[in-house]
Design a protein around this motif. Structure first.
Motif, PDB file in Angstrom:
ATOM      1  N   ASN A   1       4.147  -1.994  -6.059  1.00 49.45           N
ATOM      2  CA  ASN A   1       3.505  -0.474  -6.042  1.00 49.45           C
ATOM      3  C   ASN A   1       2.245  -0.742  -6.516  1.00 49.45           C
ATOM      4  O   ASN A   1       2.008  -0.475  -7.954  1.00 49.45           O
ATOM      5  CB  ASN A   1       4.260  -0.005  -6.722  1.00 49.45           C
TER       6      ASN A   1
ATOM      7  N   ARG B   1       3.705   1.226  -0.847  1.00 49.23           N
ATOM      8  CA  ARG B   1       3.146   2.016  -1.819  1.00 49.23           C
ATOM      9  C   ARG B   1       1.669   1.618  -2.436  1.00 49.23           C
ATOM     10  O   ARG B   1       1.627   0.501  -3.723  1.00 49.23           O
ATOM     11  CB  ARG B   1       3.545   1.656  -3.132  1.00 49.23           C
TER      12      ARG B   1
ATOM     13  N   VAL C   1       9.095   4.791  -6.157  1.00 45.47           N
ATOM     14  CA  VAL C   1       8.702   5.523  -6.304  1.00 45.47           C
ATOM     15  C   VAL C   1       8.750   7.228  -7.735  1.00 45.47           C
ATOM     16  O   VAL C   1       8.154   7.511  -8.830  1.00 45.47           O
ATOM     17  CB  VAL C   1       8.633   7.107  -4.881  1.00 45.47           C
TER      18      VAL C   1
END
Length: 864
Positions: free
Chosen positions: A101, A160, A425
């Protein structure tokens, strides 16, 4: 270890490409710096260099550590502030972790892997294109791919990463990899302050400043003792200080939170205001943690805070508008320091398609944000397909008074909700709220860009699996993100989507049957087929958070991408390659042809196409924006954020500022249509004139006069002048009831009307009504234009030089555009010249001879 003391190299999978790397950085910037590839924004190099994103790249860092500095510490962490995107990491051939990410800070315990003397850190990057495809094969989530015109890549919603890095309708695909933010070693013995949040509330005559310090250690479930102190600098070199004893047990992840509160009298600080409404005083807050160990170890964090209140008001609209059609539904407006303020502004996309350059090129951010301030903008929406911007960006917004509507980074897609995705997330949202929450510029959080509308509108063929996608939507934005926002930043509104109906969408289980209902929330509106110079085209809205039209960038900007004269044609391969919006040129042409006359056989056709596209864009956005400002009076529209402020390359787009930093005509127009006080006329549905006075000040406009002048297009002197009394309350728009609505019997194809305001201490730019499309005007003449630059040069504040440019004409000139090769900016441009002589200021940083400037100035204008 600091990154500047590390020797970095990069290597591809078959070891054929090796070079020196920069960290922070990325593979495209490194390949350019090493001469492996050329300018990535030239020609069609976005496609020609796509092989880079399919390769596997390894970054290696060689560095030394001393025993006494690092190895004797109880805690030794390797911190990556940002890695783009999927990679495995080893230290001295020992695997220490993986990342997936680019928006997350990763912290690895390396005490057992680090060694005295020489060390080798390796980051093995996976191809983001392949990573996205592998995940899509397992967790497919619509859409399949971007439109073919984008020249992009597929399945970016699976990872991401900056969503626009796989391409967008305004930008190229550069699916980069790299260590795009700093990487360093932290060595300490107890704990460090990682983040600070500040919750500021007004309580009668004092401010309460609640501070939360988020501390970290590797020692899990361990007692940490010491002292936390906070010192706040106030007006007049005063300070307020408080400390609390720390006696905390670290959680299983090694974190703990310490809280303290400062009380500040309202007399000790000044209030922070958005741009145009007041000043932006900021106060230094220093927080120090001192451990109780014999080592006297301390950790320190400094931030700047501003004292203001911001509330997003969603209440019964009939309280403002009565029991009318407009009074149905809910309001949607920002109340700042107790005042309802109309939010004027734009939408921000990343300042560079390569995220590491968006972080490091602070002069680009300076120019864009200063340009927004100069155009009276009070809000920018940081769009959900980009990045959480740099600390520098938000600090600059704090200083300039630009409120930020911050989208979380989900845009124009459905998203997977497998456990790995949800887990990453959660960390992303938590970290970025903790990083940004203290900024007075942050006004509101929004969960995503257009995903509610996309789901309801079946943009990506989701109707067959609607229940699945509805469940995923609620799991991600409501069950995952919303509780994190409410816990970490309870004082700010979280909107699940933009556009949405706000509280009304929430009542409808977060997915409204019509997310564009004008009686609620915010809307996005695009219509390339209607007559966009006609205010009656546009629908009502409480808050316009996106709307726009394309134009081409200037030839000067295009020449930074190609020197091939054959490319300067609308149907050239180059032009087709750069236009990512399906049917984009057709829509531009349709808009131009509906109002202006352009001859395809003209030898300067392309040059005029570019210029007229900017006129068309500027007039369309002017028209729509002024309608929204007028509608404060009758619909309580309270925001206008046009799409978009900036560009990432030299191509047709919706921006008002080109990639090179040049202002398009739209940005010059924004200075006027966002002016704090504005006389704003329009043609109603019957073709008669209505005139509004708009007042963004805290005091009313009284005993003013509006002058209406009629001009024949052939003469720079009015043929009729009339004056009318005018007034307007504070922070509102008022229809002026006594102004003549007709064109006095004049032939509408020969004349236009000009409006100016006369009021003590108040300025309003001139404004105009064109009763017929310009292509139907019969009296426009080719002007004789003389440009003279005064020998007298003034030095202004901020060390810029000011030149006075005199312009003489023999007829009215429509949309006079001044251009120069000298690096600088005109104060006004795209002018409707109605006097024989006018003066325009030109600003630049470096001194240039007035004669050289004079000879460099070229002009363009509209002529049938």
């Amino acid at each position: 270890m600091k990154t500047d003391s590390v020797v970095w190299t990069f290597l591809n999978s078959n070891r054929s490409i090796l070079g020196k790397a920069d960290v922070p950085g990325g593979i495209y910037t490194d390949l350019q710096a090493n001469g492996v590839i050329g300018n990535i924004l030239a020609g069609d190099n976005d496609v020609r260099t796509r092989w880079v994103a399919h390769e596997l790249w390894t970054y290696t860092g060689q560095f030394n550590v001393s025993k006494e500095v690092v190895l004797n510490s109880r805690v030794v962490h390797l911190v990556f502030e940002g890695v783009d995107t999927a990679a495995f990491i080893s230290l001295n051939d020992n695997p220490i972790g993986s990342v997936n990410n680019m928006f997350v800070r990763y912290v690895f315990d390396i005490k057992d892997s680090l060694q005295e003397g020489s060390n080798e850190l390796k980051v093995f990057f996976l191809s983001p294109i392949q990573t996205a495809k592998v995940r899509s094969d397992k967790y497919f989530t619509a859409p399949e791919c971007v439109p073919a015109e984008y020249n992009g890549e597929c399945h970016v919603n699976q990872i991401r990463k900056m969503q626009a890095s796989f391409s967008w309708d305004w930008g190229p695909a550069f699916p980069s990899v790299g260590i795009w933010k700093p990487v360093y070693i932290e060595a300490y013995n107890t704990a460090i302050i990682r983040s600070l949040t500040t919750h500021i509330t007004k309580q009668k005559e004092e401010w309460a400043l609640n501070i939360k310090a988020y501390l970290e250690t590797s020692m899990r479930k361990t007692q940490i003792t010491g002292m936390l102190s906070a010192t706040l600098e106030l007006e007049g070199k005063q300070t307020v200080k408080k400390w609390v004893p720390v006696y905390e047990t670290s959680q299983s992840d090694g974190t703990f939170v310490v809280e303290l509160e400062l009380k500040v009298s309202e007399n000790q600080v000044r209030v922070w205001w958005p741009n145009g409404y007041g000043k932006q005083p900021l106060y230094e807050l220093n927080v120090l943690f001192a451990s109780d160990t014999s080592l006297n170890e301390t950790s320190h964090k400094r931030i700047m805070v501003g004292f203001r209140t911001v509330e997003l008001v969603e209440r019964d609209a009939s309280e403002v508008l009565g029991n009318t059609t407009a009074g149905t539904g809910l309001t949607f407006y920002f109340k700042v320091n107790g005042y309802p303020l109309f939010m004027k502004g734009s939408n921000w996309i990343p300042s560079n398609i390569l995220p590491e350059l968006g972080e490091s090129e602070t002069e680009v951010v300076d120019n864009l944000l200063k340009s927004a301030q100069d155009a009276h903008m009070a809000m920018l929406r940081v769009w959900g397909g980009g990045v959480y911007e740099s600390d520098y960006f938000y600090e600059k917004c704090d200083q300039l008074g630009i409120l930020v509507w911050q989208d979380f980074l989900f845009a124009c897609a459905m998203y997977p909700t497998d456990s790995d995705f949800i887990s990453t997330v959660e960390g992303e949202i938590e970290q970025n709220i903790l990083r940004l929450q203290h900024h007075p510029s942050i006004a509101v959080w929004a969960g995503n860009n257009e995903n509610e509308a996309a789901l309801v509108g079946n943009w990506y063929g989701t109707r067959q699996n609607f229940e699945k996608y509805q469940k995923d939507y609620i799991k991600l934005y409501v069950e995952t993100i919303k509780p994190i926002v409410q816990e970490l930043d309870p004082g700010r509104r979280y909107l699940v989507s933009s556009p949405s109906n706000g509280l009304e969408s929430e009542k409808e289980n977060y997915i409204s049957h019509n997310p564009y209902d004008p009686h609620y929330g915010d809307t996005h509106y695009y219509n390339y087929l209607a007559d966009n110079w006609n205010m009656m085209t546009y629908p009502k809205t409480r808050f316009a958070s996106e709307y726009g039209f394309q134009s081409l960038p200037s030839l000067a900007t295009m020449r930074t991408a190609t020197n091939n004269s054959e490319d300067f044609s609308v149907d050239s391969n180059y032009s087709i390659h750069r236009q990512h919006s399906p049917n984009g040129y057709s829509f531009i042409e349709l808009q131009m042809n509906s109002r202006m006359k352009i001859n395809e056989d003209d030898p300067k056709y392309f040059e005029k196409f570019v210029f007229y596209s900017q006129i068309s864009q500027a007039m369309a956005i002017k028209t729509e924006t002024e309608l929204y400002r007028q509608d404060q009076a009758n619909w309580y529209t309270m925001g206008a954020l046009y799409w978009q402020l900036n560009d990432v390359w030299q191509a047709p787009s919706w921006s008002s500022i080109e990639y090179t930093g040049r202002w398009k005509m739209l940005h010059y127009f924004a200075k006027n249509f966002f002016a704090p006080v504005l006389v704003s006329p329009r043609l109603d549905s019957t073709g008669e004139m209505e005139v509004y006075l708009i007042n963004d000040r805290f005091v009313p406009i009284m005993e003013a006069k509006i002058t209406m002048e009629f001009y024949n297009w052939s003469s720079p002197a009015p043929i009729l002048t009339k004056q009318y009394p005018a007034s307007c309350g504070p922070l509102t728009a008022t229809l002026q009831p006594n102004i003549d609505k007709t064109f006095m019997g004049y032939k509408t194809e020969e004349i236009f009307a000009k409006f100016t305001l006369q009021a003590a201490g108040v300025q309003s730019p001139p404004n105009y009504v064109f009763p017929v499309p310009l292509k139907h005007v019969t009296t426009l003449k080719k002007p004789h234009i003389e440009v003279l630059v005064s020998n007298f040069v003034m030095r202004r504040q901020r060390r810029s030089l000011e030149y006075s440019v005199q312009i003489r004409v023999d007829t009215v000139v429509a949309f006079l555009w001044l251009e120069t090769t000298v690096d600088g900016r005109f104060e006004q441009n795209g002018l409707i010249v109605t006097e024989p002589q006018i003066s325009v200021k030109f600003f630049c940083k470096e001194h240039v001879s007035p004669r050289i400037l004079e000879n460099s100035i070229t002009t363009q204008y509209y002529l049938n």
